[in-house]
Design a protein around this motif. Structure first.
Motif, PDB file in Angstrom:
ATOM      1  N   GLY A   1       0.801  -1.220   0.000  1.00  0.00           N
ATOM      2  CA  GLY A   1       0.000   0.000   0.000  1.00  0.00           C
ATOM      3  C   GLY A   1       0.830   1.264   0.000  1.00  0.00           C
ATOM      4  N   LYS A   2       2.167   1.077   0.011  1.00  0.00           N
ATOM      5  CA  LYS A   2       3.090   2.219   0.034  1.00  0.00           C
ATOM      6  C   LYS A   2       2.713   3.206   1.144  1.00  0.00           C
ATOM      7  N   ALA A   3       2.477   2.618   2.358  1.00  0.00           N
ATOM      8  CA  ALA A   3       2.010   3.425   3.489  1.00  0.00           C
ATOM      9  C   ALA A   3       3.154   3.866   4.405  1.00  0.00           C
ATOM     10  N   LEU A   4       4.393   3.753   3.939  1.00  0.00           N
ATOM     11  CA  LEU A   4       5.532   4.050   4.803  1.00  0.00           C
ATOM     12  C   LEU A   4       6.037   5.470   4.573  1.00  0.00           C
ATOM     13  N   PRO A   5       6.006   6.325   5.587  1.00  0.00           N
ATOM     14  CA  PRO A   5       6.524   7.686   5.449  1.00  0.00           C
ATOM     15  C   PRO A   5       8.045   7.766   5.601  1.00  0.00           C
ATOM     16  N   SER A   6       8.700   6.623   5.835  1.00  0.00           N
ATOM     17  CA  SER A   6      10.144   6.580   6.055  1.00  0.00           C
ATOM     18  C   SER A   6      10.671   5.247   5.555  1.00  0.00           C
ATOM     19  N   ASP A   7      11.982   5.178   5.308  1.00  0.00           N
ATOM     20  CA  ASP A   7      12.584   3.900   4.924  1.00  0.00           C
ATOM     21  C   ASP A   7      13.110   3.135   6.139  1.00  0.00           C
ATOM     22  N   THR A   8      12.761   3.616   7.339  1.00  0.00           N
ATOM     23  CA  THR A   8      13.275   3.017   8.577  1.00  0.00           C
ATOM     24  C   THR A   8      12.107   2.522   9.429  1.00  0.00           C
ATOM     25  N   ILE A   9      12.120   1.240   9.728  1.00  0.00           N
ATOM     26  CA  ILE A   9      11.046   0.608  10.499  1.00  0.00           C
ATOM     27  C   ILE A   9      11.600   0.150  11.848  1.00  0.00           C
ATOM     28  N   LEU A  10      10.914   0.533  12.922  1.00  0.00           N
ATOM     29  CA  LEU A  10      11.256   0.081  14.263  1.00  0.00           C
ATOM     30  C   LEU A  10      10.107  -0.786  14.770  1.00  0.00           C
ATOM     31  N   CYS A  11      10.350  -2.088  14.873  1.00  0.00           N
ATOM     32  CA  CYS A  11       9.295  -3.024  15.280  1.00  0.00           C
ATOM     33  C   CYS A  11       9.197  -3.104  16.797  1.00  0.00           C
ATOM     34  N   SER A  12       7.996  -3.342  17.273  1.00  0.00           N
ATOM     35  CA  SER A  12       7.760  -3.440  18.706  1.00  0.00           C
ATOM     36  C   SER A  12       8.538  -4.583  19.336  1.00  0.00           C
TER      37      SER A  12
ATOM     38  N   ALA B   1      14.811  -2.379  12.483  1.00  0.00           N
ATOM     39  CA  ALA B   1      15.376  -2.623  13.811  1.00  0.00           C
ATOM     40  C   ALA B   1      14.245  -3.021  14.746  1.00  0.00           C
ATOM     41  N   SER B   2      14.612  -3.501  15.936  1.00  0.00           N
ATOM     42  CA  SER B   2      13.576  -4.006  16.831  1.00  0.00           C
ATOM     43  C   SER B   2      14.061  -4.048  18.277  1.00  0.00           C
ATOM     44  N   HIS B   3      13.311  -4.811  19.095  1.00  0.00           N
ATOM     45  CA  HIS B   3      13.580  -4.904  20.532  1.00  0.00           C
ATOM     46  C   HIS B   3      13.436  -6.339  21.018  1.00  0.00           C
ATOM     47  N   ASP B   4      14.303  -6.766  21.895  1.00  0.00           N
ATOM     48  CA  ASP B   4      14.253  -8.011  22.684  1.00  0.00           C
ATOM     49  C   ASP B   4      15.531  -8.827  22.592  1.00  0.00           C
ATOM     50  N   ASP B   5      16.246  -8.809  21.460  1.00  0.00           N
ATOM     51  CA  ASP B   5      17.330  -9.750  21.179  1.00  0.00           C
ATOM     52  C   ASP B   5      16.827 -11.181  21.348  1.00  0.00           C
ATOM     53  N   HIS B   6      15.766 -11.467  20.622  1.00  0.00           N
ATOM     54  CA  HIS B   6      15.227 -12.825  20.540  1.00  0.00           C
ATOM     55  C   HIS B   6      16.356 -13.789  20.168  1.00  0.00           C
ATOM     56  N   PRO B   7      16.380 -15.011  20.711  1.00  0.00           N
ATOM     57  CA  PRO B   7      17.467 -15.942  20.397  1.00  0.00           C
ATOM     58  C   PRO B   7      17.690 -16.185  18.910  1.00  0.00           C
ATOM     59  N   PHE B   8      16.675 -15.948  18.064  1.00  0.00           N
ATOM     60  CA  PHE B   8      16.837 -16.165  16.627  1.00  0.00           C
ATOM     61  C   PHE B   8      17.275 -14.905  15.872  1.00  0.00           C
ATOM     62  N   SER B   9      17.307 -13.748  16.547  1.00  0.00           N
ATOM     63  CA  SER B   9      17.497 -12.492  15.824  1.00  0.00           C
ATOM     64  C   SER B   9      18.878 -12.378  15.180  1.00  0.00           C
ATOM     65  N   LYS B  10      19.870 -13.029  15.737  1.00  0.00           N
ATOM     66  CA  LYS B  10      21.197 -12.955  15.141  1.00  0.00           C
ATOM     67  C   LYS B  10      21.326 -13.819  13.885  1.00  0.00           C
ATOM     68  N   PHE B  11      20.319 -14.690  13.650  1.00  0.00           N
ATOM     69  CA  PHE B  11      20.383 -15.608  12.521  1.00  0.00           C
ATOM     70  C   PHE B  11      19.468 -15.213  11.365  1.00  0.00           C
ATOM     71  N   THR B  12      18.774 -14.067  11.481  1.00  0.00           N
ATOM     72  CA  THR B  12      17.955 -13.615  10.363  1.00  0.00           C
ATOM     73  C   THR B  12      18.872 -13.121   9.241  1.00  0.00           C
ATOM     74  N   CYS B  13      18.292 -12.863   8.090  1.00  0.00           N
ATOM     75  CA  CYS B  13      19.076 -12.379   6.959  1.00  0.00           C
ATOM     76  C   CYS B  13      18.409 -11.114   6.405  1.00  0.00           C
TER      77      CYS B  13
END
Length: 343
Positions: free
Chosen positions: A241-252, A282-294
């Motif tokens: 929907g091209k609803a992003l006012p920025s190229d930077t997303i901060l997830c909860s 970017a995001s929050h928590d340092d989930h155990p899988f977060s270092k293995f995403t691509c």
């Protein structure tokens, strides 16, 4: 004797330089600790003329060594990791922990509390569902059984809460993203399962306004704990929907971010801070899988060890004090920023 008046086991631990769980383990069974440690404890007992209030320790647990640990969703590796940490600390102190998962369901959470009553536990470490919890049921349980809440707070319920400082999470992520690129848009569920999400949204708005920026919150549909799929479907909606006012997303949280990254990959959008990337996540928590995403996810980490350790220490103090403190305590630990390739 040195003449120092010690009120409880926590003060004795601080003065003697011996950990609270080790001392508790000694009083449960002196032979369960190593000879050199036992010798140090006994020397300290003689020096400070300290004897624990055994009645206070036992009156609520009725001589059992059972500890209940309740988490909202054990299939989430975050809760698996913190529960493992708590469980080991209880074992090291000579207790028998039993782990329960409420699977995100209010009725099951209530059933678990009823089951725990029958075990006559010495105490319980409870990470409640939060918004979905039956507050009155949890309040009744906390009045009957020494209970420490962790991770998810219910204001005014129980004798103590131990968790992470959500403002610390968001403040660090926003500071970095603002310094390194476009202002971040906050990406969250419209009806989040965990109350920490509400605190993070409020912190994001407060932080952005304090920096003279306009906050943008994107709320996506979804219920329950399948955060990755909710994040993926929500990302498709905002990307298409091209609803992003920025190229930077901060997830909860990181699990929503994992879903967002998957959607970007499927739409052919390159994520990262390297040349040629179209978006940062970017995001929050340092989930155990977060270092293995691509790419690997830039995030802000819980202090797992401190939250787990202080939760257990607080529960032991609560048991020793007969299941009541003079006033409810809340302990929040600051987060730690982790820079990876996604932003």
């Amino acid at each position: 004797m040195d003449g120092t008046k010690i009120k409880n086991m926590e003060e004795f631990a601080a003065l003697s330089g011996i950990s609270r769980p080790t001392i508790s383990k000694y009083f449960n069974d002196p032979d369960s600790v190593r000879p050199k440690t036992r010798e140090r404890i006994e020397e300290a007992l003689e020096r400070y003329d300290y004897r624990p209030n055994i009645f206070a320790i036992n009156q609520n647990r009725k001589m059992t060594k059972n500890i209940g640990i309740v988490v909202p969703y054990l299939a989430d590796p975050f809760f698996g990791e913190i529960a493992r940490n708590i469980e080991q600390r209880c074992i090291d102190a000579g207790y028998r922990p039993t782990l329960f998962s409420s699977h995100g369901e209010r009725d099951l959470e209530i059933d678990i509390l009823d089951s725990l009553r029958s075990l006559k536990p010495a105490g319980v470490l409870l990470a409640p569902l939060g918004r979905a919890s039956d507050r009155s049921k949890i309040e009744d349980f906390c009045n009957e059984v020494p209970t420490v809440l962790f991770d998810s707070n219910i204001d005014g319920v129980g004798e103590a809460f131990v968790g992470s400082d959500n403002f610390s999470f968001v403040s660090q992520s926003v500071d970095y993203l603002m310094d390194s690129g476009e202002p971040p848009v906050f990406f969250e569920m419209r009806n989040p399962a965990n109350p920490n999400a509400n605190k993070r949204r409020a912190a994001y708005i407060q932080k952005m306004e304090s920096m003279g920026q306009t906050p943008h919150v994107l709320k996506i549909e979804g219920e329950g704990w399948a955060f990755e799929e909710i994040g993926r479907q929500g990302a498709f909606e905002v990307l298409d929907g091209k609803a992003l006012p920025s190229d930077t997303i901060l997830c909860s949280n990181d699990r929503l971010a994992i879903g967002f990254l998957a959607a970007c990959y499927e739409r052919g959008i390159r994520v990262g801070r390297a040349e040629g990337c179209a978006m940062r996540v970017a995001s929050h928590d340092d989930h155990p899988f977060s270092k293995f995403t691509c790419p690997a996810l830039t995030t802000v980490a819980h202090d797992y060890d401190s939250v787990a350790g202080h939760s257990v220490e607080t529960l032991f103090s609560l048991i020793e004090n007969g299941g009541k403190f003079r006033a409810r305590t809340e302990t929040l630990y600051p987060a730690r920023f982790i820079l990876r390739a996604s932003a």
